[in-house]
Enzyme design. Structure first.
Site, mmCIF file in Angstrom:
data_model
loop_
_atom_site.group_PDB
_atom_site.id
_atom_site.type_symbol
_atom_site.label_atom_id
_atom_site.label_comp_id
_atom_site.label_asym_id
_atom_site.label_seq_id
_atom_site.Cartn_x
_atom_site.Cartn_y
_atom_site.Cartn_z
ATOM 1 C CD GLN A 185 -0.103 -1.489 3.032
ATOM 2 O OE1 GLN A 185 -0.014 -2.413 2.250
ATOM 3 N NE2 GLN A 185 0.015 -1.648 4.346
ATOM 4 C CD GLN A 255 25.530 -11.253 2.041
ATOM 5 O OE1 GLN A 255 24.464 -11.033 1.478
ATOM 6 N NE2 GLN A 255 26.256 -10.281 2.567
ATOM 7 C CG HIS A 258 20.933 -9.939 4.735
ATOM 8 N ND1 HIS A 258 20.494 -8.667 5.020
ATOM 9 C CD2 HIS A 258 22.237 -9.808 4.391
ATOM 10 C CE1 HIS A 258 21.487 -7.806 4.867
ATOM 11 N NE2 HIS A 258 22.558 -8.467 4.491
ATOM 12 C CD GLU A 324 22.726 -8.436 -2.802
ATOM 13 O OE1 GLU A 324 22.246 -7.411 -2.288
ATOM 14 O OE2 GLU A 324 22.495 -9.589 -2.365
ATOM 15 C CG HIS A 325 27.014 -8.646 -1.635
ATOM 16 N ND1 HIS A 325 25.787 -9.153 -1.228
ATOM 17 C CD2 HIS A 325 26.980 -7.323 -1.367
ATOM 18 C CE1 HIS A 325 25.042 -8.178 -0.747
ATOM 19 N NE2 HIS A 325 25.741 -7.056 -0.816
ATOM 20 C CG ASP A 358 26.230 -4.865 3.686
ATOM 21 O OD1 ASP A 358 25.997 -4.802 2.466
ATOM 22 O OD2 ASP A 358 26.207 -5.939 4.324
ATOM 23 C CG HIS A 418 10.087 10.450 -42.104
ATOM 24 N ND1 HIS A 418 8.764 10.168 -41.872
ATOM 25 C CD2 HIS A 418 10.752 10.159 -40.940
ATOM 26 C CE1 HIS A 418 8.626 9.714 -40.630
ATOM 27 N NE2 HIS A 418 9.821 9.698 -40.052
#
Length: 430
Positions: A185, A255, A258, A324-325, A358, A418
């Site tokens: 939302q 990692q 997370h 990602e890393h 990070d 054109h």
């Protein structure tokens, strides 16, 4: 139970494909659930936001926005010092990414690029246990440097009030307002705009599956721009026997911390080193039991140590994985790095854990996941800049180039207008 240790080569597709095919997060179920929410916010605005916040967060809002600059904060000076140091490093790194407009004469005409910032941005900051104030720095700072004028922070309300760190960061970063609505939302409110919340052209920042689904769906409809589609956090580590197995194990666990869907992949050529890292992981579970079940699920179910015949094979699979890393801890870090083609952010050497990026080193930690670094880059100043090309054609060049335009427009069946738009300028004067 222990982390899987696999012996592979480039032909081990049955073992390797699972890490490539499982990388993308399936948002189909979340997308189905958020569609009614998006539509309700689009049609009923603030009223729908207040209803959903009461339903999902158990909080009755009197207002869906907050002016951070009207609130007095009393944050711990040591916390301020840490975030100010991070702010300085992040600003310095991203200042170097600034673009200058340019022009060049080509075939007698002046052509160029003018860089213009997007007009507005929303930065999403999760709440509760997943509070990531560092992501506010990463989202707002490059946008400010790019020249974005209208920036709002979007975060779920808390029963005890918004975290003081988010209010203080909004103040020092010059955020225009805080939108106190979370989830799908909150994303919908910023994408469509409501009576109280201005529409944003772009939305960045981490969130749960419903936030990710809302961002991806709305971006797919062309309603907003987003950072790269997000999936679970991931690290790939290329290491040889010169690396410290305890340090490598800790980096893998950072990692796993997370979430249980996170992954940590170690690529090595040394079986003994692989075993040592596995042993260090088990020791860490005993010594550092915080979030134990989460970390174990990540390590045992989504992670692996893969032993390849050569370092070249490790590099090959890392590029396939496009993590990602990517940490590189070998005797030949620069040589390995020179062969890396796909990674969100690379951490070179034994003293460069992902946690430095990070929080404090200065690079951006909003990165492409789920093999996204094959086509996406880390968040940066470029993310918030548009290239506006321009040209100024001379009468002499127009006359010189008209024969080519005539042939090309005829070939495409567009010569009537054109071709004529150029031709009349060779025959008539202003």
């Amino acid at each position: 139970m222990s982390i899987p240790i696999l012996n592979c080569d480039r032909n081990s597709r049955d073992q390797l494909d699972r890490f490539l095919l499982d990388a993308k997060e399936d948002l189909s179920v979340a997308t189905e659930k958020i569609l009614p929410i998006l539509d309700a916010v689009r049609t009923r605005g603030d009223k729908a936001l207040i209803e959903y916040t009461e339903k999902f967060d158990g909080i009755t809002l009197s207002s869906v926005t907050l002016d951070p600059h009207s609130i007095q904060t009393n944050l711990d000076p040591k916390i301020k010092e840490a975030f100010l140091r991070a702010k300085k490093n992040i600003e310095t790194f991203h200042e170097a990414q600034k673009r200058e407009s340019w022009s060049k004469t080509i075939d007698g005409n002046r052509l160029g690029v003018k860089y213009t910032p997007i007009p507005s941005l929303s930065v999403y900051a999760p709440g509760g246990k997943a509070l990531y104030p560092s992501s506010v720095l990463m989202g707002v700072i490059p946008a400010k440097i790019a020249g974005v004028k209208n920036i709002q922070l979007v975060t779920p309300p808390q029963k005890e009030g918004l975290p003081e760190i988010l209010i203080w960061l909004s103040q020092i970063l010059g955020v225009n307002r805080i939108v106190t609505v979370g989830g799908a939302q909150g994303i919908a409110a910023c994408a469509y705009g409501t009576e109280s919340i201005p529409k944003s052209e772009f939305i960045v920042g981490p969130g749960n599956a419903y936030v990710a689904a809302a961002k991806s769906y709305l971006a797919g409809k062309g309603i907003i721009g987003i950072d790269s589609p997000a999936g679970p956090s991931e690290v790939c580590i290329i290491a040889d026997a010169s690396a410290n197995p305890k340090w490598v194990a800790c980096d893998m666990l950072s990692q796993a911390e997370h979430g249980e869907d996170s992954s940590a992949i170690l690529l090595t050529t040394d079986k003994n080193f692989a075993v040592k890292v596995s042993e260090e992981l088990e020791k860490a579970f005993i010594e550092r039991p915080k979030r134990l079940e989460m970390k174990q699920n990540s390590i045992y179910k989504n992670s692996a140590i893969i032993i390849f015949p050569s370092l070249e094979d490790c590099i090959w699979f890392s590029n396939e994985l496009a993590p990602e890393h990517l940490e590189i801890q070998t005797k030949t870090n620069e040589e390995v790095f020179s062969k890396i083609e796909h990674a969100g952010s690379v951490f070179l050497g034994p003293y460069s854990p992902v946690a430095m990026g990070d929080y404090i080193s200065g690079t951006n930690h909003i990165l492409p996941t789920a093999r996204g670094s094959r086509i996406y880059s880390s968040l940066g100043v470029d993310t918030f800049l548009k290239r506006v090309t321009f040209q100024e054609v001379t009468k002499e060049s127009l006359e010189s180039l008209y024969p080519f335009v005539k042939l090309m427009s005829e070939l495409e069946g567009l010569d009537e207008e054109h071709g004529t738009s150029v031709k009349i300028r060779t025959e008539e004067s202003l």
